[in-house]
Enzyme design. Structure first.
Site, PDB file in Angstrom:
ATOM      1  N   LYS A  13      -4.449   9.179  24.130  1.00  0.00           N
ATOM      2  CA  LYS A  13      -3.569   9.255  25.305  1.00  0.00           C
ATOM      3  C   LYS A  13      -3.046  10.674  25.529  1.00  0.00           C
ATOM      4  CE  LYS A  13       0.391   7.419  22.783  1.00  0.00           C
ATOM      5  NZ  LYS A  13       1.076   8.661  22.437  1.00  0.00           N
ATOM      6  N   ARG A  88       8.112   3.137  25.388  1.00  0.00           N
ATOM      7  CA  ARG A  88       7.416   2.438  24.314  1.00  0.00           C
ATOM      8  C   ARG A  88       8.082   1.102  23.998  1.00  0.00           C
ATOM      9  NH1 ARG A  88       5.377   7.426  21.552  1.00  0.00           N
ATOM     10  NH2 ARG A  88       3.739   6.813  20.124  1.00  0.00           N
ATOM     11  N   ARG A 122      -7.480  12.781  11.378  1.00  0.00           N
ATOM     12  CA  ARG A 122      -6.718  13.756  12.152  1.00  0.00           C
ATOM     13  C   ARG A 122      -6.026  14.772  11.250  1.00  0.00           C
ATOM     14  NH1 ARG A 122      -3.674  11.409  17.195  1.00  0.00           N
ATOM     15  NH2 ARG A 122      -1.873  10.857  15.967  1.00  0.00           N
ATOM     16  N   ARG A 155      -0.070  14.808   9.122  1.00  0.00           N
ATOM     17  CA  ARG A 155       1.342  14.572   9.444  1.00  0.00           C
ATOM     18  C   ARG A 155       1.861  13.361   8.674  1.00  0.00           C
ATOM     19  NH1 ARG A 155       0.806  14.360  15.849  1.00  0.00           N
ATOM     20  NH2 ARG A 155       1.543  12.262  15.477  1.00  0.00           N
ATOM     21  N   ARG A 166       3.056   1.917  12.504  1.00  0.00           N
ATOM     22  CA  ARG A 166       3.089   2.319  13.918  1.00  0.00           C
ATOM     23  C   ARG A 166       2.303   1.339  14.779  1.00  0.00           C
ATOM     24  NH1 ARG A 166       0.947   8.266  13.736  1.00  0.00           N
ATOM     25  NH2 ARG A 166       1.520   8.425  15.922  1.00  0.00           N
TER      26      ARG A 166
HETATM   27  P1  AMP Z   1       3.295  10.202  19.470  1.00  0.00           P
HETATM   28  O1  AMP Z   1       2.956  11.635  19.317  1.00  0.00           O
HETATM   29  O2  AMP Z   1       3.421   9.784  20.915  1.00  0.00           O
HETATM   30  O3  AMP Z   1       2.377   9.291  18.700  1.00  0.00           O
HETATM   31  O4  AMP Z   1       4.764  10.007  18.844  1.00  0.00           O
HETATM   32  C1  AMP Z   1       4.994  10.290  17.478  1.00  0.00           C
HETATM   33  C2  AMP Z   1       6.237   9.556  17.013  1.00  0.00           C
HETATM   34  O5  AMP Z   1       7.381   9.981  17.772  1.00  0.00           O
HETATM   35  C3  AMP Z   1       6.209   8.049  17.173  1.00  0.00           C
HETATM   36  O6  AMP Z   1       5.528   7.388  16.119  1.00  0.00           O
HETATM   37  C4  AMP Z   1       7.706   7.723  17.181  1.00  0.00           C
HETATM   38  O7  AMP Z   1       8.254   7.758  15.878  1.00  0.00           O
HETATM   39  C5  AMP Z   1       8.296   8.895  17.951  1.00  0.00           C
HETATM   40  N1  AMP Z   1       8.341   8.572  19.402  1.00  0.00           N
HETATM   41  C6  AMP Z   1       7.619   9.171  20.383  1.00  0.00           C
HETATM   42  N2  AMP Z   1       7.894   8.621  21.577  1.00  0.00           N
HETATM   43  C7  AMP Z   1       8.798   7.647  21.348  1.00  0.00           C
HETATM   44  C8  AMP Z   1       9.456   6.685  22.168  1.00  0.00           C
HETATM   45  N3  AMP Z   1       9.214   6.624  23.496  1.00  0.00           N
HETATM   46  N4  AMP Z   1      10.322   5.820  21.575  1.00  0.00           N
HETATM   47  C9  AMP Z   1      10.580   5.884  20.265  1.00  0.00           C
HETATM   48  N5  AMP Z   1       9.970   6.720  19.420  1.00  0.00           N
HETATM   49  C10 AMP Z   1       9.088   7.611  19.955  1.00  0.00           C
END
Ligand code: AMP
Length: 214
Positions: A13, A88, A122, A155, A166
């Site tokens: 995404k 989310r 990754r 990470r 997740r």
């Molecule tokens: P991503 O890079 O989008 O996979 O986000 C990495 C991490 O950031 C996620 O696993 C969450 O811990 C946190 N995070 C990102 N966006 C949100 C959101 N909209 N609500 C809550 N946690 C978020």
């Protein structure tokens, strides 16, 4: 044009949101990236978010909702934006509905096994955040970032235990958004399994059909 892109971890995404933002010339806003930047800079927000992210948990709604409200009020969002990774949860979606009217909610879908496989490959740059993939986008020199020479790492939230956590959160908290946006008649689903370029073409095709691009 106001678009959200969501999908399980590893669905691509972020990559597709970036490509679309270049095509449409509107900002790409990734909440995950905002949190990672804040962690890097060790801001109060970063320190708070890190506690949740490292375990593979979502950051609490109140924190993310406030962050996005401020970000969307910035002038570069006046012609639209692509939200990557937000909303989310249902409370996030409802709070977004209260401030703007979305044009499209795009889900990039992949099955769990594919997500786990992709994320285990990754590697992220510990300095600039650039993302590599051992099979599809390997660094030129092992463990070294092509862009800035920083050290590549897995990470915390990409470790296998965190990935499973997740994905569980995704199914429980994020998938209900599908019905929410179907009711608003703005939901579209894309198969995220093909190569990046093919997924991009499918997305652009949808945008052409909807007359959102030429
Ligand atoms: P991503 O890079 O989008 O996979 O986000 C990495 C991490 O950031 C996620 O696993 C969450 O811990 C946190 N995070 C990102 N966006 C949100 C959101 N909209 N609500 C809550 N946690 C978020």
């Amino acid at each position: 044009m106001k678009i959200i892109i969501f999908g399980p971890q590893g669905s691509g995404k972020g990559t597709q949101a970036k490509l679309l933002s270049e095509k449409l010339n509107i900002p790409h806003i990734s909440t995950g990236k905002i949190f990672r930047d804040n962690i890097e800079e060790q801001t109060d927000l970063g320190k708070e978010a890190q506690k949740y992210m490292a375990q593979g948990n979502l950051v609490p709604d109140d924190l993310v909702i406030a962050l996005i409200k401020d970000r969307l009020a910035e002038t570069d969002c006046s012609d639209g934006f692509i939200l990557d990774g937000y909303p989310r949860t249902m409370p996030q979606a409802e709070s977004l509905d209260a401030i703007i009217k979305l044009d499209l909610a795009l889900e990039i879908w992949i099955p769990d096994e594919e997500a786990i496989h992709r994320i285990s490959q990754r590697r992220s740059c510990s300095v600039c955040g650039e993302i590599f993939h051992l099979s599809h986008k390997p660094p030129k020199v092992e463990s070294v970032c092509d862009k800035c020479g920083g050290k590549l790492i897995v990470r915390d939230d990409d470790q296998e235990k965190a990935i499973k956590q997740r994905l569980a959160s995704y199914h429980k908290l994020t998938e209900p958004l599908i019905d929410h946006y179907k009711v608003q008649d703005i939901y579209m689903k894309i198969d995220g399994r093909p190569a990046i370029e093919a997924v991009k073409e499918s997305i652009f095709e949808i945008f052409k059909q909807l007359k959102l691009i030429d």
